[in-house]
Design an enzyme around this catalytic site. Sequence first.
Site, PDB file in Angstrom:
ATOM      1  N   TYR A   1    -114.035  99.719  25.492  1.00 30.77           N
ATOM      2  CA  TYR A   1    -113.967 100.585  26.670  1.00 30.77           C
ATOM      3  C   TYR A   1    -113.549  99.717  27.848  1.00 30.77           C
ATOM      4  O   TYR A   1    -114.136  98.655  28.087  1.00 30.77           O
ATOM      5  CB  TYR A   1    -115.333 101.220  26.939  1.00 30.77           C
ATOM      6  CG  TYR A   1    -115.369 102.097  28.174  1.00 30.77           C
ATOM      7  CD1 TYR A   1    -114.763 103.351  28.187  1.00 30.77           C
ATOM      8  CD2 TYR A   1    -116.013 101.674  29.332  1.00 30.77           C
ATOM      9  CE1 TYR A   1    -114.789 104.154  29.318  1.00 30.77           C
ATOM     10  CE2 TYR A   1    -116.047 102.468  30.474  1.00 30.77           C
ATOM     11  CZ  TYR A   1    -115.436 103.711  30.460  1.00 30.77           C
ATOM     12  OH  TYR A   1    -115.470 104.505  31.579  1.00 30.77           O
TER      13      TYR A   1
ATOM     14  N   ASP B   1    -111.228  91.416  28.907  1.00 26.34           N
ATOM     15  CA  ASP B   1    -112.009  92.283  29.781  1.00 26.34           C
ATOM     16  C   ASP B   1    -113.450  91.777  29.754  1.00 26.34           C
ATOM     17  O   ASP B   1    -114.220  92.074  28.838  1.00 26.34           O
ATOM     18  CB  ASP B   1    -111.916  93.739  29.307  1.00 26.34           C
ATOM     19  CG  ASP B   1    -112.709  94.669  30.217  1.00 26.34           C
ATOM     20  OD1 ASP B   1    -113.387  94.170  31.144  1.00 26.34           O
ATOM     21  OD2 ASP B   1    -112.656  95.892  29.997  1.00 26.34           O
TER      22      ASP B   1
ATOM     23  N   LYS C   1    -119.253  94.312  37.419  1.00 25.83           N
ATOM     24  CA  LYS C   1    -120.705  94.288  37.216  1.00 25.83           C
ATOM     25  C   LYS C   1    -121.417  93.105  37.904  1.00 25.83           C
ATOM     26  O   LYS C   1    -121.705  93.163  39.081  1.00 25.83           O
ATOM     27  CB  LYS C   1    -121.021  94.370  35.722  1.00 25.83           C
ATOM     28  CG  LYS C   1    -120.444  95.678  35.103  1.00 25.83           C
ATOM     29  CD  LYS C   1    -121.068  96.043  33.787  1.00 25.83           C
ATOM     30  CE  LYS C   1    -120.299  97.150  33.078  1.00 25.83           C
ATOM     31  NZ  LYS C   1    -120.961  98.445  33.068  1.00 25.83           N
TER      32      LYS C   1
END
Length: 425
Positions: free
Chosen positions: A146, A239, A267
């Site tokens: 994702y 990622d 994050k």
Amino acid sequence: MDLRRCSILSYELWNEAKNLFAGGVNSPVRAAVKPYPFYTRRAKGAYIETEDSKQLIDYVLGYGPLILGHSHPKVLNAVKNQLEKGWLYGTPSVAEIKLAEKITKHVPSAEMVRFVNSGTEATMTAIRLSRGFTGRKKIIKFDGNYHGAHDYVLMDAGSAASEFGVPFSLGIPEEVASTVIVCPYNDISCVERTIRKEDVAGVIVEPVMGNMGVIPPNSNFLKDLRSLTREFNSLLIFDEVITGFRLGLGGAQSYFGVKPDITTLGKIIGGGFPIGAICGSRDVISYLTPSGKVFNAGTFNANPVSMIAGLATIEELEKGNAYRISEKAAKILAEEIDSLIKIEHVVNRVFNFFQFFLGVKKVENAGDARKSLREVYVKVHEALLREGVFVPPSQFEALFTSIAHDDDVINRTIEAFRRVLGEVH
Ligand code: PMP
């Protein structure tokens, strides 16, 4: 519905929310919490307090950013001080330089940085950059990885896209979708076949898959991706929105010793405030506007609050305790869960995040993860909530630990797991 065991205030709020928001929430995974989402009043350390005055030990941690736990005093003070000085300037500020210096010091592939506001923006920009830099169109991604909620990456995506059975969102033009080729995770032969015959701009990968539960890369997977992309002049994009500053200061690229061309972060680098970043070598990042012709911009890019919160977080991480404590917590808990589950299962852990899968022997790709007993996992999630422990509501998310997950927190968690898993046959 057994309201004695649940939470009446949250139930009322949930009913109100369903009139206001699609599916009652503003991000789909939140609707997966059973029997309905609880509403959070405040949070500190490893604990969330709900509007119904329940204390929950938190293993979701905002879906990854809070490696220092909730409301860490260092971050809180830094942000309070910043708020006194204003919170949006629309001009550069010193904090963005300091945070970028931390990132370029610690993350091997990062010589330059562009700050954005989410992981979604980071991967969208990284993919555009790989296309602009190489002059090619095609992207390879992996089933179950994702990379956010934009058009380039919502094919066979993990996380909530998998949880809600969306292999592919409505509204993405076929012309865009056909530029993305999906390979199974850990399947280097698929990448090799594809990269030989297509004009591949970039290969984007979660160096540890954290959006189908936790799935580590096989021993040579990342190294092989590196050599194939180099051989065919495609860019390798890690990622690291989850793994960046979680698997240590240098993220997955230091942990596994493989240096990508572009790294996306998010994050943790915002300390719990909205952030994303695209990092890479000087020649690649210089392709971004205004020095180059790959467009990126943002009203909130490098906003001083996110910069200051990220800086305070990384300064704390540099002391090392957060890594020591969060790894120990994840290890003890993962081993305990492994020994408590009596049916066939596997626990996948990488350093300080993990997930358990029921009814399967191994989980090495998204296909394996989909075969697990997801409905039993959800029951465990619900039972744990009643016992005061919040694990992700979806099999396809990860349990995260933080500096706040000390021995006392872990012992309480183990007691709760013992009570709950004793019932799983
Ligand atoms: N990449 C990865 C690996 C992620 O896990 C996520 C979100 N969980 C994203 C990108 C998207 O980040 P955001 O939700 O901040 O847009």
